[in-house]
Design a protein around this motif. Structure first.
Motif, PDB file in Angstrom:
ATOM      1  N   TYR A  36      70.025  31.182  11.769  1.00  0.00           N
ATOM      2  CA  TYR A  36      70.958  31.265  12.882  1.00  0.00           C
ATOM      3  C   TYR A  36      70.165  31.612  14.142  1.00  0.00           C
ATOM      4  O   TYR A  36      69.125  32.285  14.091  1.00  0.00           O
ATOM      5  CB  TYR A  36      72.003  32.363  12.644  1.00  0.00           C
ATOM      6  N   GLN A  38      70.645  33.186  18.200  1.00  0.00           N
ATOM      7  CA  GLN A  38      71.512  33.901  19.143  1.00  0.00           C
ATOM      8  C   GLN A  38      70.855  33.840  20.507  1.00  0.00           C
ATOM      9  O   GLN A  38      69.868  34.552  20.777  1.00  0.00           O
ATOM     10  CB  GLN A  38      71.718  35.343  18.687  1.00  0.00           C
ATOM     11  N   GLY A  41      73.144  36.775  25.331  1.00  0.00           N
ATOM     12  CA  GLY A  41      74.531  36.940  25.712  1.00  0.00           C
ATOM     13  C   GLY A  41      75.509  36.073  24.953  1.00  0.00           C
ATOM     14  O   GLY A  41      76.701  36.052  25.290  1.00  0.00           O
ATOM     15  N   HIS A  43      76.944  34.205  21.043  1.00  0.00           N
ATOM     16  CA  HIS A  43      77.150  34.533  19.642  1.00  0.00           C
ATOM     17  C   HIS A  43      76.169  33.768  18.759  1.00  0.00           C
ATOM     18  O   HIS A  43      75.456  32.884  19.229  1.00  0.00           O
ATOM     19  CB  HIS A  43      78.583  34.197  19.240  1.00  0.00           C
ATOM     20  N   LEU A  44      76.110  34.141  17.510  1.00  0.00           N
ATOM     21  CA  LEU A  44      75.228  33.472  16.569  1.00  0.00           C
ATOM     22  C   LEU A  44      75.711  32.053  16.297  1.00  0.00           C
ATOM     23  O   LEU A  44      76.903  31.802  16.112  1.00  0.00           O
ATOM     24  CB  LEU A  44      75.179  34.220  15.235  1.00  0.00           C
ATOM     25  N   LEU A  46      74.690  28.422  13.965  1.00  0.00           N
ATOM     26  CA  LEU A  46      73.885  27.901  12.870  1.00  0.00           C
ATOM     27  C   LEU A  46      72.864  26.901  13.394  1.00  0.00           C
ATOM     28  O   LEU A  46      73.201  25.971  14.129  1.00  0.00           O
ATOM     29  CB  LEU A  46      74.793  27.234  11.832  1.00  0.00           C
ATOM     30  N   GLU A  88      67.067  34.994  19.928  1.00  0.00           N
ATOM     31  CA  GLU A  88      66.751  35.735  18.711  1.00  0.00           C
ATOM     32  C   GLU A  88      67.132  34.875  17.512  1.00  0.00           C
ATOM     33  O   GLU A  88      68.201  34.252  17.500  1.00  0.00           O
ATOM     34  CB  GLU A  88      67.488  37.075  18.665  1.00  0.00           C
ATOM     35  N   PHE A  90      67.644  34.493  13.355  1.00  0.00           N
ATOM     36  CA  PHE A  90      67.965  35.253  12.159  1.00  0.00           C
ATOM     37  C   PHE A  90      67.916  34.349  10.936  1.00  0.00           C
ATOM     38  O   PHE A  90      68.553  33.299  10.909  1.00  0.00           O
ATOM     39  CB  PHE A  90      69.372  35.854  12.246  1.00  0.00           C
TER      40      PHE A  90
END
Lengths: 114, 115
Positions: A36, A38, A41, A43-44, A46, A88, A90
């Motif tokens: 994922y 991000q 500012g 949302h995550l 896919l 970022e 994940f």
């Protein structure tokens, strides 16, 4: 306990550099693997996912990841990063078919210098 | 579809106050998840629901936290009383059943600050 490790906390690259972000998981059974992203500012979202089949998975925006079962790894790659890839990232794993058991790594912050 | 909707986007409250976070999942999704994100612990699953029924709440930190899903289009996460260590970003996510269910769609999050 099952866990996901992301090796780098913060990666700084110049534009056009190649990227590889590491992800390792601890479980030896059936897994589903995700990356994922991000953006600042936001949302995550896919980026890509692996359920089965070809271990080299292609995602959006030129990203790809390779599942290496023997190494319990699912590293994310991009041959040439852009400033807009600053975000970022994940890694996440779900184990053994359990719907809710999606375990995230702590994330890697990527900063791309223009 | 508007995606997963969360409100409020930001919440600042004083220690001891009750906080209620809200989530509207994507229509047709039958799984709903609540996560908490902090610098120290990363993203943690707090609880998830399937068809409005709580399935696993083992991630809920303590009795001060509670979550409900009264219907398929609404869920709340309540903290009572709130403490400064609850400061975090709380995400709601939803997904479909079946293999596709492993793809979770996240809301924008609620940034909670407890002073």
């Amino acid at each position: 306990a099952q866990s996901v490790s992301q090796h780098n906390h913060h990666v700084i690259l110049s534009e056009a550099a190649s990227l590889e972000l590491g992800c390792n998981y601890s479980y030896g059974g059936t897994v589903n693997l995700f990356w994922y992203v991000q953006y600042p500012g936001q949302h995550l979202q896919l980026l890509l996912k692996y359920f089965s089949g070809d271990p080299l998975v292609k995602g959006i925006k030129g990203f790809e990841a390779e599942f290496i079962k023997s190494k319990f790894s699912f590293n994310l790659r991009k041959p040439s990063v852009q400033w807009s890839d600053t975000a970022e990232y994940f890694c996440a794993v779900s184990y053994g078919g359990s719907q809710g058991n999606l375990i995230f790594g702590k994330g890697t912050k990527l900063s791309v210098k223009p | 579809d508007a995606g997963v909707i969360q409100s409020p986007r930001h919440e600042v409250t004083e220690m001891g106050q009750e906080v209620t976070l809200r989530c509207k999942p994507i229509s047709g999704h039958d799984y709903l998840f609540w996560y908490r994100q902090t610098m120290m612990r990363g993203l943690e699953l707090l609880i998830y629901f399937n068809n409005n029924v709580p399935i696993d709440d083992s991630g809920m930190p303590e009795d001060r936290f509670s979550a409900k899903m009264p219907n398929a289009s609404f869920s709340t996460l309540k903290i009572q009383p709130s403490e400064p260590r609850d400061s975090a970003v709380y995400f709601c996510a939803s997904s479909l059943g079946g293999q596709a269910s492993y793809e979770q769609y996240f809301g924008p999050g609620t940034r909670l600050t407890v002073t």
